[in-house]
Design an enzyme around this catalytic site. Sequence first.
Site, PDB file in Angstrom:
ATOM      1  N   LYS A   1       0.824  -1.145  -0.110  1.00  0.00           N
ATOM      2  CA  LYS A   1       0.063  -0.046  -0.012  1.00  0.00           C
ATOM      3  C   LYS A   1       0.985   1.183  -0.080  1.00  0.00           C
ATOM      4  CE  LYS A   1      -3.313   2.312   2.541  1.00  0.00           C
ATOM      5  NZ  LYS A   1      -4.335   2.469   3.710  1.00  0.00           N
TER       6      LYS A   1
ATOM      7  N   GLU B   1      -9.440  11.752  11.926  1.00  0.00           N
ATOM      8  CA  GLU B   1      -8.496  10.514  12.447  1.00  0.00           C
ATOM      9  C   GLU B   1      -7.768  11.006  13.484  1.00  0.00           C
ATOM     10  OE1 GLU B   1      -6.439   8.932   8.936  1.00  0.00           O
ATOM     11  OE2 GLU B   1      -5.197   7.697  10.135  1.00  0.00           O
TER      12      GLU B   1
ATOM     13  N   GLU C   1      -7.453  -1.937   2.129  1.00  0.00           N
ATOM     14  CA  GLU C   1      -7.022  -0.806   2.559  1.00  0.00           C
ATOM     15  C   GLU C   1      -6.970  -0.335   4.111  1.00  0.00           C
ATOM     16  OE1 GLU C   1      -9.121   1.937  -0.666  1.00  0.00           O
ATOM     17  OE2 GLU C   1      -7.856   3.548   0.652  1.00  0.00           O
TER      18      GLU C   1
ATOM     19  N   GLU D   1     -11.840  10.360  -5.245  1.00  0.00           N
ATOM     20  CA  GLU D   1     -11.876  10.350  -3.900  1.00  0.00           C
ATOM     21  C   GLU D   1     -11.099  11.485  -3.411  1.00  0.00           C
ATOM     22  OE1 GLU D   1     -11.139   6.211  -2.411  1.00  0.00           O
ATOM     23  OE2 GLU D   1     -10.084   7.189  -0.648  1.00  0.00           O
TER      24      GLU D   1
ATOM     25  N   LYS E   1     -12.487  14.599  -0.817  1.00  0.00           N
ATOM     26  CA  LYS E   1     -11.752  14.764   0.201  1.00  0.00           C
ATOM     27  C   LYS E   1     -11.519  16.151   0.348  1.00  0.00           C
ATOM     28  CE  LYS E   1      -9.817  10.113   1.238  1.00  0.00           C
ATOM     29  NZ  LYS E   1      -8.810   9.316   1.063  1.00  0.00           N
TER      30      LYS E   1
HETATM   31  C1  LIG Z   1      -4.772  10.608   3.107  1.00  0.00           C
HETATM   32  C2  LIG Z   1      -5.968  11.040   3.531  1.00  0.00           C
HETATM   33  O1  LIG Z   1      -6.839  10.218   4.021  1.00  0.00           O
HETATM   34  C3  LIG Z   1      -6.493   8.842   4.354  1.00  0.00           C
HETATM   35  C4  LIG Z   1      -6.986   7.725   3.130  1.00  0.00           C
HETATM   36  C5  LIG Z   1      -8.092   7.252   2.988  1.00  0.00           C
HETATM   37  C6  LIG Z   1      -8.364   6.172   2.008  1.00  0.00           C
HETATM   38  O2  LIG Z   1      -7.680   6.507   1.016  1.00  0.00           O
HETATM   39  O3  LIG Z   1      -9.440   5.566   1.852  1.00  0.00           O
HETATM   40  C7  LIG Z   1      -9.027   7.359   4.186  1.00  0.00           C
HETATM   41  C8  LIG Z   1      -8.676   7.809   5.236  1.00  0.00           C
HETATM   42  C9  LIG Z   1      -7.462   8.362   5.630  1.00  0.00           C
HETATM   43  O4  LIG Z   1      -6.760   7.215   5.925  1.00  0.00           O
HETATM   44  C10 LIG Z   1      -6.154  12.296   3.009  1.00  0.00           C
HETATM   45  O5  LIG Z   1      -7.432  12.739   3.379  1.00  0.00           O
HETATM   46  O6  LIG Z   1      -5.519  13.248   2.777  1.00  0.00           O
HETATM   47 MG   LIG Z   2      -9.086   5.160  -0.327  1.00  0.00          MG
END
Ligand SMILES: C=C(O[C@@H]1C=C(C(=O)O)C=C[C@H]1O)C(=O)O
Ligand SMILES: [Mg+2]
Length: 426
Positions: free
Chosen positions: A182, A232, A276, A409, A413
């Site tokens: 990963k 988190e 993940e 994604e 975010k």
């Molecule tokens: C790296 C980030 O988030 C991380 C990545 C995630 C994912 O890929 O599903 C989810 C939550 C976090 O662990 C971010 O928001 O920048």
């Molecule tokens: Mg993800």
Amino acid sequence: MEQLQHALSEQVKTHPFTPQSPTITAFRAEMPAVGSLLPWLKGQTMFPQYYLNFRDSARCIAAIGKVRSFSSEISAQEFVRQTDLLVVGGLTFDKRATFWLPRMVLEQTDNKLYATLYADGAQNPQSERQAALDAIKTLSNSTALSPVRQPLRIDTQKADENRWCAWVKKAVDAIERGDFTKVVLANETGFVASNPIDGKDFLAESEKQNTGCYHFLYAENPQRTFVGSTPERLFARHNGSIQTEALAGTAAMSEDPIQNQREAAWLLSDPKNDNENLLVVQDICDNLANYVRRLDVGEVGLKQLRRVQHLRRRIQAELKPPFSDAACLQAIHPTAAVSGLPQKKALDFLKNTENFDRTWYAGTLGVMTKNHSEFCVTIRSAFIESNKIRVFAGAGIVAGSVPLLEWREIERKASGLLTLLTHHGE
Ligand SMILES: C=C(O[C@@H]1C=C(C(=O)O)C=C[C@H]1O)C(=O)O
Ligand SMILES: [Mg+2]
């Protein structure tokens, strides 16, 4: 606030301020809780400024100034153990530590507001007395919060859609070759607004809209502010118990509850997202193994936010004495939720791929005290410099990652913060 000012001035006036005493004096006062601490922080001119509104409790800390600094988590922890005082700060993504004892700390809980003013006996008594009196004056400074909505224009983007998709493809190829399992790639996008963006106004809006998060602000100087609202937790420690979590795996959230439920059901049954998440569980458990005598991993659940929802597994452990925050920080940061697994290989890949320095993005900020410490992971974050804002967002790339879906994604975010500026609030 006048109440606090009066109580603290009385203490400072009668304090002897003996020359060359090595100790720190803490002057404390309390009053009933007020509303948000952000208007107070907005009214301050003393730096650094620090703010942390905790995710799972009503606790909130706002601090200004610096009495002592520590450039490692070990020296910060030693100080905390010897003095039983609090330090604030954290680690950048690449583990550079910055901790300090502030000049003035306001801490609010459910119903009380506590003010603590620190004076350093190792400094010149006259100047320390003056610094203490100056800090007391800051209690009456406050600036009303203002709306933050304004037009934004995209300025710079470290990866556009095409470059991002190329990065993800390169990562998936490396995973298929067996280089690592990963890697968490991230992007940085800069925007220009017509007027300066105030970090405190911005964070206040985020607190309103991005509920269920830690809200943080760190400004070393007036020019640049690091802010964000992260779902988190890195870890919370109460004496020898620590609570941490694997938060990874993402689906969309919208204003449509039926659609959200569909997305949730898909997320909970999707093997790529579960992988993940499980890689983060494995990483945290392996790294804590030497420091704990018992460790429990909870069932998978959902952490639902305004624009995205995540898979989460809570992890609870009993530390072996001497319950070291420095050891926990060194052992688990950066977790596989923001770096990858195995870590060294993933970090090498990021160094050769991402074309920017993450600095505080995906770092950790928190507070350390003898019996209770808590740190969040500084994702969903941005740097604000006058009318410019740089927003960060990343995604965990594993076997089966589809570049365009990972692009959507990270765009979602990032929208958690960007929509605060561009959309109408409620
Ligand atoms: C790296 C980030 O988030 C991380 C990545 C995630 C994912 O890929 O599903 C989810 C939550 C976090 O662990 C971010 O928001 O920048
Ligand atoms: Mg993800």
